[in-house]
Write an enzyme that holds these catalytic residues in place. Structure first.
Site: not given
Ligand SMILES: NC(=O)c1ccc[n+]([C@@H]2O[C@H](COP(=O)([O-])OP(=O)(O)OC[C@H]3O[C@@H](n4cnc5c(N)ncnc54)[C@H](O)[C@@H]3O)[C@@H](O)[C@H]2O)c1
Ligand SMILES: [Zn+2]
Ligand SMILES: [Zn+2]
Length: 372
Positions: A40, A42, A45, A61, A168
């Site tokens: 993931c 996260s 990050h 996680h 997740c």
């Molecule tokens: N709130 C929660 O409980 C929770 C849980 C899991 C993940 N997250 C967060 O969610 C986010 C996404 O996680 P992920 O694992 O899917 O990440 P990921 O890297 O797999 O996906 C992110 C996507 O965003 C795209 N992207 C980047 N900049 C962009 C923009 N300006 N406009 C449009 N698209 C854009 C990328 O090309 C990619 O496809 C992360 O910030 C992660 O930390 C939050």
């Molecule tokens: Zn996650």
């Protein structure tokens, strides 16, 4: 017991694959042999120092595996059970769990320290340092000792690599649309970011009955996959989407914008706010860099006058004890795509290549397959 694990010692440095000492499970604790772990954003990050945590820390996680041993007073699982680890534990008894909000369980308070409920740590390095696991898990370790509150028993026939993603990314994305945003039949939903989480927001929005599922992602491969997951329109940029949404809604704009980009920025939140109409809702799943401001809006016309709502959430407002088996049932019935989420599998030693691939737009989800 010895276990190999990928560790963050210092932010900004690559993952370090090392061997740690792992304690036996204490009361209420479970020893798990992880089979697979999703990668993931996260964890990235945390490695990059965008979010703060107690270091050194074992990453990961989003994992699934097999219970090898249990401590005293464990009632939820027994040795041999297949389990998914929920990235937020659910004690079942706190104020939030007992009111149907397990994603806010008080036991989640130690996610960024990895400290178990008794106030101690189960991973130790050879220099004597204690290590927590991210989200009190540490699924980038071949084995981990976790609270039984993190364990959700699943049926044995579910493949453990796809099951890992239910810890997740899948419920977070699905729940973003279905629970946090409350997408309804006929809605227009714009999803910014179609990675591991966003792909499941697409699936959730479609399942909830959205008419238009509009995806914005700069990476062509993500846009192609988005269509496979149910997107009706895809765009490289927010500007292109804005114009098209204006046309497809006869100027009313979208009911929903969803932020699932990798790194949340004020620009993305502004574009998301601009694309929803009156009484529209912006649902924020992504996290950004600590110390930055990600919500910077001129409230008067934009938020107050148009009665727009900005909603953050964790875990898609899912209840892991209920939603994890429910989502696996949808998968088993062919109604939720999980196999298609896994782009590449890696060994633990390949973790840095896996995260490079994530950052280079090559993966919907990369999955670490543990060998031991
Ligand atoms: N709130 C929660 O409980 C929770 C849980 C899991 C993940 N997250 C967060 O969610 C986010 C996404 O996680 P992920 O694992 O899917 O990440 P990921 O890297 O797999 O996906 C992110 C996507 O965003 C795209 N992207 C980047 N900049 C962009 C923009 N300006 N406009 C449009 N698209 C854009 C990328 O090309 C990619 O496809 C992360 O910030 C992660 O930390 C939050
Ligand atoms: Zn996650
Ligand atoms: Zn609780």
């Amino acid at each position: 017991m010895r276990t190999r694990a990928a560790v963050i010692r210092e932010t900004g440095k690559p993952w370090e694959v090392t061997t740690l000492e792992l304690d036996e499970p204490g009361p209420g604790e479970v020893l798990i042999k992880f089979v697979a772990s999703g990668m993931c954003h996260s964890d990235e990050h945390m490695r990059a120092g965008h979010t703060e945590g107690r270091l050194p820390m074992v990453g990961g996680h989003e994992g699934a595996g097999v219970v090898e041993a249990v401590g005293d007073a464990v009632t939820r699982v027994t040795p041999g059970d297949h389990v998914v680890c929920s990235f937020i534990p659910a004690c079942g008894a706190c104020r939030y769990c007992s009111t149907g909000r397990q994603n806010l369980c008080d036991q989640g308070a130690q996610m960024v320290t990895g400290m178990l409920p008794d106030g101690s740590f189960r991973f130790h390095d050879d220099a004597g340092a204690d290590l927590g696991g991210f989200c009190t898990l540490g699924t980038f370790s071949e084995r981990a000792v976790v609270s039984q509150y993190s364990c959700i028993k699943i049926l044995d026939h579910i493949p453990l690599d796809v099951a890992a993603l239910i810890g997740c990314g899948v419920p977070t994305g699905w729940g973003t649309s279905v629970y946090a945003a409350e997408v309804s039949a006929g809605d227009t939903v714009v999803i910014f970011g179609a990675g591991g989480v966003g792909s499941n927001a697409i699936q959730g929005a479609r399942y909830a009955g959205a008419k238009n599922v509009v995806v914005v992602d700069p990476v062509p491969f993500k846009r192609e996959k988005a269509v496979e997951f149910g997107a009706t329109h895809t765009f490289e940029s927010a500007e292109g989407a804005h114009q098209a949404v204006n046309e497809m809604t006869w100027g009313q704009m979208a009911e929903h914008a969803i932020c699932t980009v990798g790194v949340l920025t004020a620009e993305v939140v502004s574009a998301a706010t601009d694309i929803v109409g009156k009484d529209g809702r912006v649902t924020i799943t992504s996290v950004g860099r600590s110390g930055d401001t990600q919500i910077a809006l001129a409230a008067n016309g934009s938020v107050v006058g148009w009665q727009r709502r900005i909603q953050g959430h964790v875990f898609g407002m899912c209840n892991p004890l209920y939603d994890i088996p429910r989502l696996l049932r949808l998968y088993d019935d062919g109604q939720l795509k999980l196999d298609e989420l896994i782009t590449q599998r890696y060994s633990l030693d390949e973790i840095n290549r896996g995260y490079d691939d994530l950052l280079n737009g090559k993966n919907i989800r990369g999955v670490i397959m543990h060998e031991a």
